[in-house]
Design a protein around this motif. Structure first.
Motif, PDB file in Angstrom:
ATOM      1  N   ALA A 330      22.835 100.604  21.195  1.00 58.60           N
ATOM      2  CA  ALA A 330      23.324  99.972  22.417  1.00 58.60           C
ATOM      3  C   ALA A 330      24.122 100.947  23.273  1.00 58.60           C
ATOM      4  O   ALA A 330      24.009 100.947  24.500  1.00 58.60           O
ATOM      5  CB  ALA A 330      24.174  98.758  22.070  1.00 58.60           C
ATOM      6  N   LEU A 331      24.927 101.772  22.647  1.00 66.31           N
ATOM      7  CA  LEU A 331      25.769 102.702  23.406  1.00 66.31           C
ATOM      8  C   LEU A 331      25.084 104.040  23.644  1.00 66.31           C
ATOM      9  O   LEU A 331      25.596 104.897  24.355  1.00 66.31           O
ATOM     10  CB  LEU A 331      27.089 102.944  22.665  1.00 66.31           C
ATOM     11  CG  LEU A 331      27.940 101.718  22.321  1.00 66.31           C
ATOM     12  CD1 LEU A 331      29.226 102.138  21.625  1.00 66.31           C
ATOM     13  CD2 LEU A 331      28.257 100.920  23.568  1.00 66.31           C
ATOM     14  N   GLU A 332      23.950 104.203  22.982  1.00 67.79           N
ATOM     15  CA  GLU A 332      23.227 105.477  23.046  1.00 67.79           C
ATOM     16  C   GLU A 332      24.123 106.643  22.669  1.00 67.79           C
ATOM     17  O   GLU A 332      24.258 107.626  23.399  1.00 67.79           O
ATOM     18  CB  GLU A 332      22.642 105.663  24.452  1.00 67.79           C
ATOM     19  CG  GLU A 332      21.616 104.581  24.773  1.00 67.79           C
ATOM     20  CD  GLU A 332      20.946 104.799  26.122  1.00 67.79           C
ATOM     21  OE1 GLU A 332      21.686 104.886  27.119  1.00 67.79           O
ATOM     22  OE2 GLU A 332      19.719 104.887  26.156  1.00 67.79           O
ATOM     23  N   VAL A 333      24.749 106.483  21.508  1.00 72.85           N
ATOM     24  CA  VAL A 333      25.582 107.566  20.980  1.00 72.85           C
ATOM     25  C   VAL A 333      25.147 107.838  19.545  1.00 72.85           C
ATOM     26  O   VAL A 333      24.600 106.970  18.878  1.00 72.85           O
ATOM     27  CB  VAL A 333      27.081 107.175  20.991  1.00 72.85           C
ATOM     28  CG1 VAL A 333      27.564 106.976  22.415  1.00 72.85           C
ATOM     29  CG2 VAL A 333      27.326 105.932  20.157  1.00 72.85           C
ATOM     30  N   PRO A 334      25.374 109.072  19.079  1.00 69.49           N
ATOM     31  CA  PRO A 334      25.044 109.369  17.685  1.00 69.49           C
ATOM     32  C   PRO A 334      26.047 108.723  16.725  1.00 69.49           C
ATOM     33  O   PRO A 334      27.061 108.182  17.145  1.00 69.49           O
ATOM     34  CB  PRO A 334      25.109 110.897  17.610  1.00 69.49           C
ATOM     35  CG  PRO A 334      25.933 111.315  18.769  1.00 69.49           C
ATOM     36  CD  PRO A 334      25.823 110.248  19.819  1.00 69.49           C
ATOM     37  N   ILE A 335      25.733 108.813  15.451  1.00 69.55           N
ATOM     38  CA  ILE A 335      26.593 108.251  14.412  1.00 69.55           C
ATOM     39  C   ILE A 335      27.227 109.401  13.647  1.00 69.55           C
ATOM     40  O   ILE A 335      26.516 110.198  13.019  1.00 69.55           O
ATOM     41  CB  ILE A 335      25.769 107.403  13.424  1.00 69.55           C
ATOM     42  CG1 ILE A 335      25.080 106.246  14.149  1.00 69.55           C
ATOM     43  CG2 ILE A 335      26.644 106.892  12.280  1.00 69.55           C
ATOM     44  CD1 ILE A 335      23.927 105.630  13.368  1.00 69.55           C
ATOM     45  N   TYR A 336      28.555 109.474  13.705  1.00 67.97           N
ATOM     46  CA  TYR A 336      29.204 110.491  12.885  1.00 67.97           C
ATOM     47  C   TYR A 336      29.626 109.890  11.554  1.00 67.97           C
ATOM     48  O   TYR A 336      30.169 108.785  11.499  1.00 67.97           O
ATOM     49  CB  TYR A 336      30.443 111.084  13.572  1.00 67.97           C
ATOM     50  CG  TYR A 336      31.260 111.876  12.581  1.00 67.97           C
ATOM     51  CD1 TYR A 336      30.859 113.157  12.218  1.00 67.97           C
ATOM     52  CD2 TYR A 336      32.365 111.318  11.936  1.00 67.97           C
ATOM     53  CE1 TYR A 336      31.544 113.872  11.253  1.00 67.97           C
ATOM     54  CE2 TYR A 336      33.066 112.023  10.969  1.00 67.97           C
ATOM     55  CZ  TYR A 336      32.648 113.302  10.634  1.00 67.97           C
ATOM     56  OH  TYR A 336      33.320 113.991   9.664  1.00 67.97           O
ATOM     57  N   THR A 337      29.410 110.619  10.482  1.00 69.83           N
ATOM     58  CA  THR A 337      29.964 110.237   9.189  1.00 69.83           C
ATOM     59  C   THR A 337      30.091 111.490   8.340  1.00 69.83           C
ATOM     60  O   THR A 337      29.572 112.554   8.698  1.00 69.83           O
ATOM     61  CB  THR A 337      29.105 109.161   8.502  1.00 69.83           C
ATOM     62  OG1 THR A 337      29.848 108.594   7.418  1.00 69.83           O
ATOM     63  CG2 THR A 337      27.788 109.737   7.991  1.00 69.83           C
ATOM     64  N   ASP A 338      30.779 111.395   7.222  1.00 69.09           N
ATOM     65  CA  ASP A 338      31.042 112.616   6.448  1.00 69.09           C
ATOM     66  C   ASP A 338      29.789 113.112   5.719  1.00 69.09           C
ATOM     67  O   ASP A 338      28.772 112.433   5.658  1.00 69.09           O
ATOM     68  CB  ASP A 338      32.194 112.409   5.466  1.00 69.09           C
ATOM     69  CG  ASP A 338      31.854 111.365   4.414  1.00 69.09           C
ATOM     70  OD1 ASP A 338      30.680 111.262   4.011  1.00 69.09           O
ATOM     71  OD2 ASP A 338      32.759 110.639   4.001  1.00 69.09           O
ATOM     72  N   ILE A 357      22.139 110.641  13.229  1.00 64.40           N
ATOM     73  CA  ILE A 357      23.286 111.081  12.444  1.00 64.40           C
ATOM     74  C   ILE A 357      23.813 112.420  12.953  1.00 64.40           C
ATOM     75  O   ILE A 357      23.048 113.361  13.171  1.00 64.40           O
ATOM     76  CB  ILE A 357      22.892 111.200  10.962  1.00 64.40           C
ATOM     77  CG1 ILE A 357      22.527 109.816  10.432  1.00 64.40           C
ATOM     78  CG2 ILE A 357      24.038 111.789  10.155  1.00 64.40           C
ATOM     79  CD1 ILE A 357      21.931 109.844   9.051  1.00 64.40           C
ATOM     80  N   SER A 358      25.123 112.478  13.131  1.00 61.49           N
ATOM     81  CA  SER A 358      25.744 113.689  13.651  1.00 61.49           C
ATOM     82  C   SER A 358      26.795 114.195  12.675  1.00 61.49           C
ATOM     83  O   SER A 358      27.452 113.419  11.991  1.00 61.49           O
ATOM     84  CB  SER A 358      26.393 113.396  15.007  1.00 61.49           C
ATOM     85  OG  SER A 358      27.355 114.373  15.309  1.00 61.49           O
ATOM     86  N   SER A 359      26.950 115.503  12.640  1.00 65.75           N
ATOM     87  CA  SER A 359      27.958 116.077  11.748  1.00 65.75           C
ATOM     88  C   SER A 359      29.196 116.534  12.516  1.00 65.75           C
ATOM     89  O   SER A 359      30.085 117.145  11.949  1.00 65.75           O
ATOM     90  CB  SER A 359      27.360 117.258  10.978  1.00 65.75           C
ATOM     91  OG  SER A 359      26.890 118.224  11.891  1.00 65.75           O
ATOM     92  N   CYS A 360      29.216 116.204  13.814  1.00 68.86           N
ATOM     93  CA  CYS A 360      30.359 116.626  14.627  1.00 68.86           C
ATOM     94  C   CYS A 360      31.207 115.422  15.014  1.00 68.86           C
ATOM     95  O   CYS A 360      30.780 114.572  15.785  1.00 68.86           O
ATOM     96  CB  CYS A 360      29.859 117.351  15.882  1.00 68.86           C
ATOM     97  SG  CYS A 360      31.198 117.726  17.033  1.00 68.86           S
TER      98      CYS A 360
END
Length: 476
Positions: A330-338, A357-360
């Motif tokens: 919905a927000l068109e953003v990546p997902i950060y997680t550890d 999935i993002s690492s940043c």
DNA sequence: GCGATCAGCT
DNA sequence: CACAGCTGATCGC
């Protein structure tokens, strides 16, 4: 849990001809080598007849390709469809027709979540394809170990409770914390949650572990269990294991979770439902799509007010993916997680999840954190580590229990807890099928017996649940 | 020191 | 509570 009496379930907790461990007094284990002889002809029978699905009443499996591409059209369609649709039992008429225009059709979680089914998924099953002969050798191994262990045993060992055993078979389900279970030569794992795989370590040596391909990958990756013990099974596929017909079905629980359908040589059928909560509790949850919609709308509202808001979703190791996936879409953003969770999520092999999935941690306003970190104190500290990139935190705790003390089905009545810049919403998010889905499915499948192993800790809820199942199975 | 297990706490 | 984990203490190897 009356099983041995076949058509008429009686009041006994389990059949009288079971031993104290809940296994049949009549030895059914083919450990003596019969597994190949009798087993293979039994297996051959099923395979030769092609599709003897009548007892199971599930659709014959289709090649994965035939199923993919059915939905996807409806944007972020995260609707939790019914189990009937999940299992393709009651098909909408023009199902395969238009690619993507039938949001009602869902045959797998991949489609439920709008994720394309990974092509290579099925491969895992091939490397350790279970077979009666395979299992035979496990029995031998297990036996040897038994004697050794008796000697140095501290006697403190827990005993496997009867409800984790499948009557009339040498099988247990989610029973890894008891060491070697007497009489058990095949260990099933329904899904990769701690209270179910507990006891599984890299030292596991008590027998083959049967589970879905996705769960199998997690068992090997996270627990370092020796691959030679891990036997992935495809969903919707009938296997003959130790002479028993076994079929894993999508559970609509966490990723990789399976219901297990057993059909014994004598025709008895059991549905193992580790992944169902107590029906009465289920009936009090709002539909998943409503909760997800609420979460997305709330996130959008906060972001409008404060564009530098960090959205946090709490989750255990696996589960709740569609909550943050919905926000991500919905927000068109990546997902950060550890890194640890990234590794797990990547192992699902779901392209749409993987690519998000993002690492940043500063590049996305959407973070997934362990549930334990979703409290005011931790989140305040967490915010401070992010270098002023964010000015406020909006966090969600999706839980299967917050609901009970909270608000009823009215999501809008949920009162967030705010403290300084941190706001936390507890949302009632059940990753089980709904009451009606469970009821309809059990009534359709009509197993001799439904074997639940959640909520069985106390006899009262066990009885409630069994009464419920009996009622369903009696109807018609 | 590492792993397994358990009490205690959410 | 438990749809699931965590931490910390202790004990054995």
């Amino acid at each position: 849990m009356a099983a041995a009496d076949g058509e008429t379930p009686g009041p006994l907790p389990f059949p009288a001809d079971l031993d104290e461990n809940g296994f049949p007094a009549v030895p059914s284990s083919p450990a003596a080598g019969s597994s190949d002889g009798g087993g293979s002809s039994f297996a051959a029978d099923f395979y030769r007849s092609g599709t003897d699905w009548s007892a199971l009443r599930a659709r014959p499996s289709l090649p994965p390709e035939a199923e993919s591409g059915v939905k996807e059209k409806g944007g972020g369609s995260l609707r939790q469809k019914s189990l009937f649709q999940a299992w393709g039992i009651k098909r909408p008429p023009r199902e395969g027709a238009g690619a993507g225009d039938s949001p009602l059709v869902q045959k797998s979680l991949f489609q439920a979540w709008g994720i394309e089914r990974p092509r290579g998924e099925a491969v895992g099953a091939a490397d350790a394809s279970p077979s009666p002969s395979h299992s035979g050798s496990w029995s031998a191994r297990k036996r040897r170990r038994g004697g050794v262990e008796e000697a140095g045993e501290v006697k403190k060992t827990l005993t496997c409770p009867f409800y984790k055993k499948i009557p009339g078979t040498p099988f247990t389900v989610d029973a890894f914390r008891y060491g070697e279970v007497e009489g058990c030569s095949a260990y099933f794992l329904t899904h990769f949650h701690h209270d179910h795989y507990g006891g599984l370590t890299k030292k596991w040596c008590h027998g083959p572990i049967y589970c879905s391909a996705l769960t199998a990958r997690l068992v090997k990756m996270c627990l370092s269990v020796d691959s030679e013990y891990v036997c992935p099974l495809e969903l919707d596929t009938e296997y003959i294991i130790e002479g028993v017909s076994v079929t894993l079905l999508e559970a609509n629980h966490c990723p990789g979770a399976a219901l297990i359908h057993f059909r014994l040589n004598d025709g008895k059928t059991y549905l193992h439902t580790d992944c169902f909560a107590e029906p009465l509790i289920l009936s009090r949850f709002p539909p998943q799509e409503e909760v997800i919609d609420f979460v997305v709308r709330t996130a959008q509202r906060y972001l409008r007010k404060q564009p530098k808001t960090l959205i946090v979703v709490g989750a255990y190791s696996i589960g709740k993916e569609n909550v943050y996936l919905a926000i991500s879409r919905a927000l068109e953003v990546p997902i950060y997680t550890d890194a640890s969770r990234r590794r797990i999520l990547q192992s699902f092999g779901w392209p749409d999840l993987s690519k998000r999935i993002s690492s940043c941690n500063e590049s996305s306003p959407l973070h997934v954190l362990p549930l334990g970190a979703v409290n005011h104190e931790s989140l305040k500290k967490y915010l401070e580590t992010l270098n002023q990139k964010f000015l406020a935190v909006l966090a969600f705790r999706p839980t299967g229990w917050s609901f009970s003390e909270a608000t009823g089905k009215e999501l809008d009545l949920i009162k967030p807890k705010s403290n300084g810049r941190v706001t936390i919403y507890g949302v009632p998010y059940s990753e089980h099928s709904s009451f009606t889905e469970l009821r309809d499915f059990v009534m359709f499948l009509r197993p001799q017996k439904v074997i639940p192993t959640v909520n069985v800790g106390n006899a009262a809820s066990r009885d409630r649940m069994q009464a419920c199942f009996r009622e369903w199975l009696k109807a018609l």
